[in-house]
Design an enzyme around this catalytic site. Structure first.
Site, PDB file in Angstrom:
ATOM      1  N   TRP A  18     -50.915  48.102 -10.512  1.00  0.00           N
ATOM      2  CA  TRP A  18     -50.567  48.473 -11.880  1.00  0.00           C
ATOM      3  C   TRP A  18     -51.756  49.245 -12.484  1.00  0.00           C
ATOM      4  CZ3 TRP A  18     -49.568  44.464 -16.395  1.00  0.00           C
ATOM      5  CH2 TRP A  18     -48.834  45.105 -17.403  1.00  0.00           C
ATOM      6  N   TYR A  51     -44.746  51.513 -12.851  1.00  0.00           N
ATOM      7  CA  TYR A  51     -46.193  51.733 -12.962  1.00  0.00           C
ATOM      8  C   TYR A  51     -46.526  53.227 -13.041  1.00  0.00           C
ATOM      9  CZ  TYR A  51     -46.426  46.799 -11.538  1.00  0.00           C
ATOM     10  OH  TYR A  51     -46.258  45.432 -11.460  1.00  0.00           O
TER      11      TYR A  51
HETATM   12  P1  NDP Z   1     -55.487  41.289 -12.019  1.00  0.00           P
HETATM   13  O1  NDP Z   1     -55.460  39.857 -12.432  1.00  0.00           O
HETATM   14  O2  NDP Z   1     -55.307  41.637 -10.604  1.00  0.00           O
HETATM   15  O3  NDP Z   1     -56.876  41.887 -12.560  1.00  0.00           O
HETATM   16  C1  NDP Z   1     -57.210  43.229 -12.392  1.00  0.00           C
HETATM   17  C2  NDP Z   1     -58.607  43.441 -12.975  1.00  0.00           C
HETATM   18  O4  NDP Z   1     -59.573  42.742 -12.199  1.00  0.00           O
HETATM   19  C3  NDP Z   1     -59.034  44.881 -13.011  1.00  0.00           C
HETATM   20  O5  NDP Z   1     -59.667  45.094 -14.263  1.00  0.00           O
HETATM   21  C4  NDP Z   1     -60.039  45.014 -11.863  1.00  0.00           C
HETATM   22  O6  NDP Z   1     -61.009  45.964 -12.233  1.00  0.00           O
HETATM   23  C5  NDP Z   1     -60.648  43.640 -11.816  1.00  0.00           C
HETATM   24  N1  NDP Z   1     -61.071  43.246 -10.466  1.00  0.00           N
HETATM   25  C6  NDP Z   1     -60.303  43.187  -9.342  1.00  0.00           C
HETATM   26  N2  NDP Z   1     -61.013  42.719  -8.309  1.00  0.00           N
HETATM   27  C7  NDP Z   1     -62.265  42.487  -8.771  1.00  0.00           C
HETATM   28  C8  NDP Z   1     -63.457  42.007  -8.161  1.00  0.00           C
HETATM   29  N3  NDP Z   1     -63.492  41.639  -6.879  1.00  0.00           N
HETATM   30  N4  NDP Z   1     -64.577  41.923  -8.917  1.00  0.00           N
HETATM   31  C9  NDP Z   1     -64.547  42.289 -10.231  1.00  0.00           C
HETATM   32  N5  NDP Z   1     -63.444  42.741 -10.864  1.00  0.00           N
HETATM   33  C10 NDP Z   1     -62.309  42.839 -10.147  1.00  0.00           C
HETATM   34  O7  NDP Z   1     -54.425  42.052 -12.975  1.00  0.00           O
HETATM   35  P2  NDP Z   1     -53.101  42.885 -12.795  1.00  0.00           P
HETATM   36  O8  NDP Z   1     -52.407  42.814 -14.104  1.00  0.00           O
HETATM   37  O9  NDP Z   1     -53.339  44.216 -12.233  1.00  0.00           O
HETATM   38  O10 NDP Z   1     -52.216  42.018 -11.764  1.00  0.00           O
HETATM   39  C11 NDP Z   1     -52.233  42.242 -10.363  1.00  0.00           C
HETATM   40  C12 NDP Z   1     -50.998  42.980  -9.880  1.00  0.00           C
HETATM   41  O11 NDP Z   1     -49.837  42.192 -10.076  1.00  0.00           O
HETATM   42  C13 NDP Z   1     -50.674  44.270 -10.650  1.00  0.00           C
HETATM   43  O12 NDP Z   1     -51.573  45.313 -10.347  1.00  0.00           O
HETATM   44  C14 NDP Z   1     -49.254  44.481 -10.246  1.00  0.00           C
HETATM   45  O13 NDP Z   1     -49.182  45.020  -8.936  1.00  0.00           O
HETATM   46  C15 NDP Z   1     -48.706  43.044 -10.288  1.00  0.00           C
HETATM   47  N6  NDP Z   1     -48.100  42.689 -11.595  1.00  0.00           N
HETATM   48  C16 NDP Z   1     -46.749  42.387 -11.624  1.00  0.00           C
HETATM   49  C17 NDP Z   1     -46.125  42.084 -12.801  1.00  0.00           C
HETATM   50  C18 NDP Z   1     -44.659  41.780 -12.808  1.00  0.00           C
HETATM   51  O14 NDP Z   1     -44.054  41.709 -13.895  1.00  0.00           O
HETATM   52  N7  NDP Z   1     -44.056  41.581 -11.675  1.00  0.00           N
HETATM   53  C19 NDP Z   1     -46.855  42.039 -14.095  1.00  0.00           C
HETATM   54  C20 NDP Z   1     -48.269  42.283 -13.944  1.00  0.00           C
HETATM   55  C21 NDP Z   1     -48.848  42.586 -12.738  1.00  0.00           C
HETATM   56  P3  NDP Z   1     -61.673  47.012 -11.167  1.00  0.00           P
HETATM   57  O15 NDP Z   1     -60.648  48.070 -10.945  1.00  0.00           O
HETATM   58  O16 NDP Z   1     -62.879  47.470 -11.919  1.00  0.00           O
HETATM   59  O17 NDP Z   1     -61.996  46.249  -9.941  1.00  0.00           O
END
Ligand code: NDP
Length: 281
Positions: A18, A51
């Protein structure tokens, strides 16, 4: 690895997407992150037609060039208002085109809308027969929704339910997760990192989590992922646009929390003792 109802094994940590693909300025770095993630074993990639209006799917289509398609596990989601006879074929084929592939490993109904579930299930089964998708599932379904799905013809062919789950949002542990376990349907946890703590103030700063991270020589993010996948039947799909973070996330598989650590986590971030309706973003 987590076993799907048809016996297919998928890694417990995949990649969310996302917000990826939305800016040309970061696209190259995001492609590198996804590729590093695949190379590190996170071959399950989650996306949705929603997305970035298809931009996330296009980014993935670009990132997976050169990989053996059969080694990847691509998940996309259809908007509820497209999840019926009128639009689902168009949606699915457009997702396939943007992803540069000819089948999806898993196609999810993104959330419930006004199209009857029976119609969506019939369409999903038809897409499966036509080879456009290998299996289907749902997202943002609470226990009552799953019960309803189970009453529908072929509803039991659902492979996964993708819902919000992270250490500070454990509502599903009360009845949805036990329901999924008793029906042997894996749960896919979205926002497993609570959107880098944004969904729960103070989570990343928690002394308990920082102490556990220190003891394992890992980051708090890795502790959050280790927690979500601890039961062996939950798939976490953290999203990152950074290669180093993708590698960290992949390494979380090796972090095994002890009974004492889990008890301490239960004390600070307790599971609910009564029904809590599904958390969504
Ligand atoms: P997450 O809980 O995965 O958090 C994402 C954040 O964490 C970003 O800001 C990323 O920043 C940071 N991050 C990731 N890995 C690390 C790390 N190792 N160290 C430090 N920071 C980190 O949030 P999402 O909302 O993106 O949820 C995950 C996925 O779930 C979505 O991308 C999507 O595919 C799915 N989703 C599905 C939904 C649904 O309705 N079915 C709703 C919401 C999400 P950085 O890029 O700087 O690493």
């Amino acid at each position: 690895m987590v076993s799907l109802p048809d016996g297919t094994l998928v890694p417990a940590i995949g990649q969310g997407t996302w917000f990826l693909g939305e800016s040309p300025l970061t696209g190259k770095q995001e492609v590198q992150a996804i590729r590093a993630g695949i190379d590190a074993g996170m071959i399950l990639i989650d996306t949705a037609e929603m997305y970035g209006n298809g931009k996330s799917e296009e980014l993935i289509g670009n990132a997976i060039q050169g990989y053996d398609r059969d080694r990847l596990f691509l998940v996309s989601k259809v908007y509820p208002h497209h999840a019926g006879k009128k639009n689902i074929w168009k949606s699915c084929k457009e997702s396939l085109r943007r992803l540069n592939t000819d089948y999806l490993d898993l196609y999810l109904l993104h959330w419930r809308g006004s199209i009857p579930l029976t119609e969506t299930v019939e369409c999903m089964e038809q897409l499966k027969e036509e080879g456009l998708i290998r299996r289907w599932g749902v997202s943002n379904f609470d226990t009552a929704d799953m019960e309803e799905l189970w009453q529908i013809p072929k509803g039991k062919n659902c492979s996964v339910n993708q819902v919000l789950y992270h250490m500070a949002s454990r509502g599903i542990e009360y009845d949805l997760l036990p329901w999924m376990r008793s029906h042997k349907i894996p749960l896919m946890a979205y926002c497993p990192l609570a959107q880098a703590g944004d969904l729960k103030g103070g989570l990343l700063e928690s002394p308990c989590l920082n102490q556990i991270a220190k003891a394992h020589g890992c980051s708090v993010f890795q502790v959050l992922l280790a927690f979500v996948i601890r039961g062996g039947d939950v798939i976490a799909i953290p999203r990152t646009g950074k290669k180093e973070h993708a590698l960290d996330n992949a390494r979380s598989i090796a972090v095994k929390l002890t009974e004492e650590e889990l008890a301490e986590i239960d004390r600070i971030f307790p599971a609910p003792k009564e029904k809590v309706y599904l958390d969504i973003v």
